[in-house]
Structure formats: C-alpha cells, structure tokens
Design an enzyme around this catalytic site. Structure first.
Site, PDB file in Angstrom:
ATOM      1  N   THR A  59       0.857  -1.188   0.000  1.00 55.22           N
ATOM      2  CA  THR A  59       0.000   0.000   0.000  1.00 55.22           C
ATOM      3  C   THR A  59       0.892   1.237   0.000  1.00 55.22           C
ATOM      4  OG1 THR A  59      -1.952   1.021   0.999  1.00 55.22           O
ATOM      5  CG2 THR A  59      -0.328   0.126   2.529  1.00 55.22           C
ATOM      6  N   ASN A  60       0.346   2.400   0.332  1.00 60.32           N
ATOM      7  CA  ASN A  60       1.150   3.629   0.351  1.00 60.32           C
ATOM      8  C   ASN A  60       0.667   4.536   1.472  1.00 60.32           C
ATOM      9  OD1 ASN A  60      -1.026   5.411  -0.726  1.00 60.32           O
ATOM     10  ND2 ASN A  60      -0.811   4.061  -2.496  1.00 60.32           N
TER      11      ASN A  60
END
Ligand code: CTP
Ligand code: CA
Length: 225
Positions: free
Chosen positions: A33-34
């Site tokens: 993810t980020n």
C-alpha cells in the site's frame, strides 16, 4: 465553515471522488500500500456535497473514516477501484481522482501464506491499470481532475501527467514539503490546465483547498455549458 463553500455552485452535478490508497495483495496476510491518508479526497467529497453536488465517494485504505452522509463504496485494489469508477463514469459530470493508486501489483496473489525460505526473495510486480488515463481517453462530457504527487520537478511532471491523462485540471503537490503531503491536514498545491498555471495556493487546510479547487472547476464547467 461550510458557508464559504458557495452553496449551489455544483447543484445537481454528479461528482465522483476517489480517495485513499489501494491495497495490492501479496498473500492472505500481506499487501502493498502507500502513505495516502484519504484526507484530501474526503475533504473534496464533503465540499462537493456542501456545494449541492450528488457525490459518489470511492475510497481505498485510509487513516480516517469517510465523511458521514455521503454515498460511499469501499474498495481494495486498483482493479476494484477501476471497476467502481467505471460504473459511475458515464453519467458523471465531474471526476476527481485524489486516490493514490498503486502503480504495480504482485503478478500473483498467493492463496496461502508465503513461507520464509532463502536469504533473499523476489516479488514479481506487474503494472496496474491507470484509471485516470483510461477515463481521459474515453471521456465524453466529463470534467476530469487529476492529482500529481511529486517529490521533485513538480511542475514538469504535473504538466506531463495532465497531457498524458487528458485531464482538464491537475493538482500538483510536493508531498515532501512542510505543511503538505499525505498525512497532513494542510496542503500546498498548484493547479494547472493545458495552458499552464491556473493557481498557486498558499498553505491551506485540505478543506480550504477542496473548496477552492471545486470553485475553479464549477466556474469552468459552467463556462463550458
Ligand atoms: N492514477 C490512476 N491509476 C493509476 C495510477 C495513478 O488513476 N494506476 C491517477 C492518480 O489517482 C492521480 C494521477 O493518476 O490522480 C497521478 O498519479 P501519480 O501517482 O502522481 O502519477 P503516475 O502517472 O502514476 O506517475 P508516477 O507515480 O510515476 O509519478
Ligand atoms: Ca503513481
């Protein structure tokens, strides 16, 4: 707070907002993810509703809860976000892609937990669909706003993305600047159109940025008829 929104500027308009980061599965217990918090997109969804729009908010992984009272759809991967956006695209008037979509995903999502083996491990990644670019190529009447998260050469990259993705406006932010970026409640953005800089905003809360951005969009949409 909401009074400054210019109530009615987006009256009757169908607005799609994407927010947050995507989750790309590696195996049942791990993912990529980020750092997107979802705050910018959520602020835009709220501001659009305050301006009279019919808002559809499609959001991925976020740090905060989505605003109450808005039609929402929670998604995980870039592919799921793409499908959700596509459903609403044909009859939307304005689409704002604030989400931080993963550029690559694991080539395969393992169906059981990957076991630890050698000293190194290689994960093969493949490109995800570029949602904004796909919308840009197929848009008919929709007003399209993209975001560009950059750490350097902000203007050059933002202008390139605007062109490549056929956006009407692009919102560029230097995600490493003080008072800006993913987790912050404030942001510092520059808005560009195909002709160049439209507006360089000082440090503002994400709510203020959202209202100003939507006011610019509403004005341009009404000019276009
Ligand atoms: N975007 C998208 N689908 C993707 C990647 C990005 O729709 N698979 C959208 C984002 O929501 C954003 C815009 O494209 O509105 C720009 O995203 P950004 O990550 O800044 O640009 P990229 O084109 O992915 O280029 P790079 O990450 O290499 O800077
Ligand atoms: Ca990207």
């Amino acid at each position: 707070d909401k009074e400054q929104a210019g109530p009615g500027l987006l009256q009757g308009k169908k607005v799609v907002v994407t927010s947050g980061g995507t989750i790309e599965r590696i195996d049942p217990v791990r993912y990529i993810t980020n750092d997107s918090s979802g705050k910018m997109g959520f602020a835009i969804a709220e501001a659009a509703r305050a301006m009279g729009a019919d808002v559809r908010l499609i959001y991925g992984r976020t740090d905060v809860a989505p605003p109450a009272g808005i039609d929402t759809e929670h998604v995980q991967s870039a592919e799921e976000m793409y499908q959700a956006v596509l459903k609403h695209f044909p009859d939307s008037d304005l689409v704002i892609k604030a989400a931080a979509v993963a550029d690559y995903r694991p080539a395969v999502a393992a169906s059981s937990k990957i076991k630890k083996k050698g000293d190194t491990m290689t994960l093969e990644l493949v490109k995800t669909v570029d949602i904004l670019e796909t919308l840009g190529k197929s848009k008919t009447h929709q007003f399209l706003i993209g975001f560009a998260a950059e750490t350097h050469d902000v203007e050059a990259y933002a202008k390139d993305k605007l062109r490549r993705k056929h956006c009407d406006l692009i919102v560029a932010n230097d995600v490493t600047a003080e008072g800006a970026g993913f987790r912050s409640d404030t942001n510092i953005v520059q808005v560009f159109d195909a002709d160049g800089l439209v507006e360089k905003m000082p440090v503002m809360t994400k709510n203020e940025v959202a209202r100003r951005l939507l006011a610019i969009a509403a004005e341009r949409m009404s000019e276009a008829g």
